[in-house]
Design an enzyme around this catalytic site. Structure first.
Site, PDB file in Angstrom:
ATOM      1  N   ASN A  11      42.822  72.684  28.624  1.00 31.42           N
ATOM      2  CA  ASN A  11      42.392  71.249  28.766  1.00 31.42           C
ATOM      3  C   ASN A  11      43.550  71.126  30.229  1.00 31.42           C
ATOM      4  OD1 ASN A  11      42.743  68.068  29.204  1.00 31.42           O
ATOM      5  ND2 ASN A  11      41.686  68.406  27.744  1.00 31.42           N
ATOM      6  N   ASP A  13      43.802  68.660  31.802  1.00 36.89           N
ATOM      7  CA  ASP A  13      43.567  66.485  32.390  1.00 36.89           C
ATOM      8  C   ASP A  13      44.274  66.503  32.584  1.00 36.89           C
ATOM      9  OD1 ASP A  13      40.813  66.633  31.945  1.00 36.89           O
ATOM     10  OD2 ASP A  13      41.277  65.362  29.297  1.00 36.89           O
ATOM     11  N   HIS A  14      46.033  67.157  32.037  1.00 37.86           N
ATOM     12  CA  HIS A  14      47.194  66.360  32.703  1.00 37.86           C
ATOM     13  C   HIS A  14      47.743  67.173  33.551  1.00 37.86           C
ATOM     14  CE1 HIS A  14      47.718  64.402  29.396  1.00 37.86           C
ATOM     15  NE2 HIS A  14      47.506  65.917  28.358  1.00 37.86           N
ATOM     16  N   ARG A  22      50.669  60.667  42.220  1.00 36.99           N
ATOM     17  CA  ARG A  22      51.124  60.617  44.166  1.00 36.99           C
ATOM     18  C   ARG A  22      50.067  60.451  44.154  1.00 36.99           C
ATOM     19  NH1 ARG A  22      55.914  62.015  46.628  1.00 36.99           N
ATOM     20  NH2 ARG A  22      57.193  60.932  44.485  1.00 36.99           N
ATOM     21  N   HIS A  56      38.421  66.139  30.728  1.00 40.86           N
ATOM     22  CA  HIS A  56      37.342  64.793  30.427  1.00 40.86           C
ATOM     23  C   HIS A  56      37.566  64.298  31.834  1.00 40.86           C
ATOM     24  CE1 HIS A  56      38.561  61.520  27.065  1.00 40.86           C
ATOM     25  NE2 HIS A  56      36.935  61.746  28.199  1.00 40.86           N
ATOM     26  N   ARG A  58      36.958  60.745  31.885  1.00 39.19           N
ATOM     27  CA  ARG A  58      36.858  59.452  31.705  1.00 39.19           C
ATOM     28  C   ARG A  58      36.065  57.989  32.140  1.00 39.19           C
ATOM     29  NH1 ARG A  58      41.091  59.339  27.518  1.00 39.19           N
ATOM     30  NH2 ARG A  58      40.540  57.036  27.430  1.00 39.19           N
ATOM     31  N   ARG A  62      40.850  57.887  35.470  1.00 42.58           N
ATOM     32  CA  ARG A  62      42.266  58.131  35.654  1.00 42.58           C
ATOM     33  C   ARG A  62      43.206  59.250  35.918  1.00 42.58           C
ATOM     34  NH1 ARG A  62      43.787  56.987  29.105  1.00 42.58           N
ATOM     35  NH2 ARG A  62      42.305  55.183  29.465  1.00 42.58           N
ATOM     36  N   HIS A  63      42.511  60.725  35.275  1.00 43.76           N
ATOM     37  CA  HIS A  63      42.809  61.535  35.654  1.00 43.76           C
ATOM     38  C   HIS A  63      41.502  62.790  36.188  1.00 43.76           C
ATOM     39  CE1 HIS A  63      41.484  62.924  32.157  1.00 43.76           C
ATOM     40  NE2 HIS A  63      42.654  62.204  31.676  1.00 43.76           N
ATOM     41  N   GLU A  83      33.911  66.959  28.708  1.00 45.94           N
ATOM     42  CA  GLU A  83      34.397  66.728  27.392  1.00 45.94           C
ATOM     43  C   GLU A  83      34.183  64.798  28.170  1.00 45.94           C
ATOM     44  OE1 GLU A  83      38.855  66.733  26.081  1.00 45.94           O
ATOM     45  OE2 GLU A  83      38.656  64.504  25.229  1.00 45.94           O
ATOM     46  N   THR A 113      45.583  59.044  25.610  1.00 52.47           N
ATOM     47  CA  THR A 113      44.684  60.567  25.191  1.00 52.47           C
ATOM     48  C   THR A 113      44.171  59.607  23.923  1.00 52.47           C
ATOM     49  OG1 THR A 113      45.183  62.457  24.808  1.00 52.47           O
ATOM     50  CG2 THR A 113      46.306  61.383  23.350  1.00 52.47           C
ATOM     51  N   THR A 114      42.885  61.198  23.391  1.00 50.82           N
ATOM     52  CA  THR A 114      41.693  60.555  22.572  1.00 50.82           C
ATOM     53  C   THR A 114      42.706  60.915  21.971  1.00 50.82           C
ATOM     54  OG1 THR A 114      40.595  61.774  23.771  1.00 50.82           O
ATOM     55  CG2 THR A 114      39.265  60.888  21.974  1.00 50.82           C
ATOM     56  N   GLU A 164      34.039  70.515  16.705  1.00 51.59           N
ATOM     57  CA  GLU A 164      35.247  70.068  17.115  1.00 51.59           C
ATOM     58  C   GLU A 164      36.667  69.112  16.149  1.00 51.59           C
ATOM     59  OE1 GLU A 164      37.422  70.759  21.616  1.00 51.59           O
ATOM     60  OE2 GLU A 164      38.462  69.019  20.357  1.00 51.59           O
ATOM     61  N   HIS A 204      43.206  68.750  19.257  1.00 49.97           N
ATOM     62  CA  HIS A 204      44.475  67.472  19.916  1.00 49.97           C
ATOM     63  C   HIS A 204      45.637  68.020  19.045  1.00 49.97           C
ATOM     64  CE1 HIS A 204      44.461  63.341  21.115  1.00 49.97           C
ATOM     65  NE2 HIS A 204      45.724  63.078  20.120  1.00 49.97           N
ATOM     66  N   GLY A 205      46.892  67.713  19.665  1.00 54.24           N
ATOM     67  CA  GLY A 205      48.431  68.127  19.531  1.00 54.24           C
ATOM     68  C   GLY A 205      48.356  69.408  19.125  1.00 54.24           C
ATOM     69  N   GLY A 226      45.489  71.265  25.472  1.00 53.76           N
ATOM     70  CA  GLY A 226      45.932  70.737  27.016  1.00 53.76           C
ATOM     71  C   GLY A 226      47.638  70.480  27.375  1.00 53.76           C
ATOM     72  N   HIS A 227      48.115  69.291  26.995  1.00 58.02           N
ATOM     73  CA  HIS A 227      49.330  69.054  26.887  1.00 58.02           C
ATOM     74  C   HIS A 227      50.255  70.179  26.805  1.00 58.02           C
ATOM     75  CE1 HIS A 227      53.111  67.041  26.293  1.00 58.02           C
ATOM     76  NE2 HIS A 227      52.615  66.003  27.090  1.00 58.02           N
TER      77      HIS A 227
END
Ligand code: PXP
Length: 254
Positions: A11, A13-14, A22, A56, A58, A62-63, A83, A113-114, A164, A204-205, A226-227
């Site tokens: 993922n 997204d980040h 920026r 994702h 959204r 936002r991203h 997503e 986040t979700t 998922e 997730h996580g 992702g993260h």
């Protein structure tokens, strides 16, 4: 025999979150420096062995931006998991972009986040209609749900191809001491989903620590991460980034 290879969906997204911090005001299509480009990040993930790319879009953008989704579709060779929330706007975008898989999630504007899985019992009709439209458009559907047997049965009845499993509660349980119970819930859910004919994904996580346990969940087809991967990339990439800037500043590293 079932394969024991677990696919990795990265993922990205980040990476777009960092770009938006920026360059939010700057157009992405004029050939000027706008970094990091999530598509370039995805291509590098692909070369490193990512089996799929997840992004994702959204509702509040936002991203990830719409143009990122269209460029991603053109550029990557591995499957694209798009997503998205269960809305008409997102359905129309998906039907145009044609990702291999749409991953349906609940979306709250105030969440970072979700945060939770879909409630399929309360949204049977809306989710069912969306799955039907996507299926007619040649797109497979994955439903992001908590490891709850009732939600899993509903996912199978609604005609989803994948679920998922939300691993967030497990990831948090490391910090509050309920680890074995959360693992058990996930493992049971994975068996129920597999028996109902669903492909079992998880996300997730998930990080470089809890992966050693989560990878043991039965019947796993794909993990979406992702993260943790983006965070690790900061550490593994920072030395080259500093060296490159010093060379540009002074023509040499030291
Ligand atoms: N799966 C879903 C449905 C998500 O919403 C997210 C977060 O965007 C992920 C997986 C990836 O989670 P993480 O960034 O914690 O790895």
């Amino acid at each position: 025999m079932e394969s024991t290879y677990i696919k990795l969906g990265v993922n990205i997204d980040h990476s777009a979150t960092v770009r938006q911090a920026r360059y939010r005001e700057h157009p992405l299509d004029r050939g000027q420096m706008v970094e990091p480009d999530p598509v370039e990040v995805a291509l590098r993930c692909q070369s490193a062995g990512a089996d799929a790319i997840t992004m994702h879009l959204r509702e509040d953008r936002r991203h990830i931006q719409d143009s990122d989704v269209y460029r991603m579709r053109e550029m990557i060779q591995v499957p694209l998991n798009l997503e998205m929330a269960c809305t008409d706007e997102m359905r129309d975008i998906a039907l145009e972009v044609k990702p291999e898989v749409v991953l349906l999630v609940p979306e709250g504007r105030s969440e970072v986040t979700t945060e939770g899985g879909l409630n399929l019992l309360a949204n049977r009709v809306a989710v069912g209609d969306l799955i039907r439209d996507l299926t007619e458009g040649g797109i497979a559907t994955s439903l992001f749900i908590d490891p709850d047997p009732q939600q899993i049965q509903a996912a199978a009845q609604l005609g989803a191809e994948y679920i998922e499993l939300h691993t967030g509660a497990y990831a948090h349980s490391v910090y509050n001491g309920t680890l074995p119970a959360e693992y058990d819930r996930l493992a049971k859910a994975a068996v129920i989903a597999h028996d109902a004919g669903l492909y079992v994904n998880a996300g997730h996580g998930i990080n470089y620590s809890n992966i050693t346990t989560l990878r043991k969940l039965p019947h796993l087809y794909e993990m979406n991460i992702g993260h943790s991967i983006i965070s690790r990339a900061l550490l593994t990439g920072i030395e080259a980034a500093v060296r490159d800037m010093k060379i540009l500043m002074n023509g040499q590293w030291r």
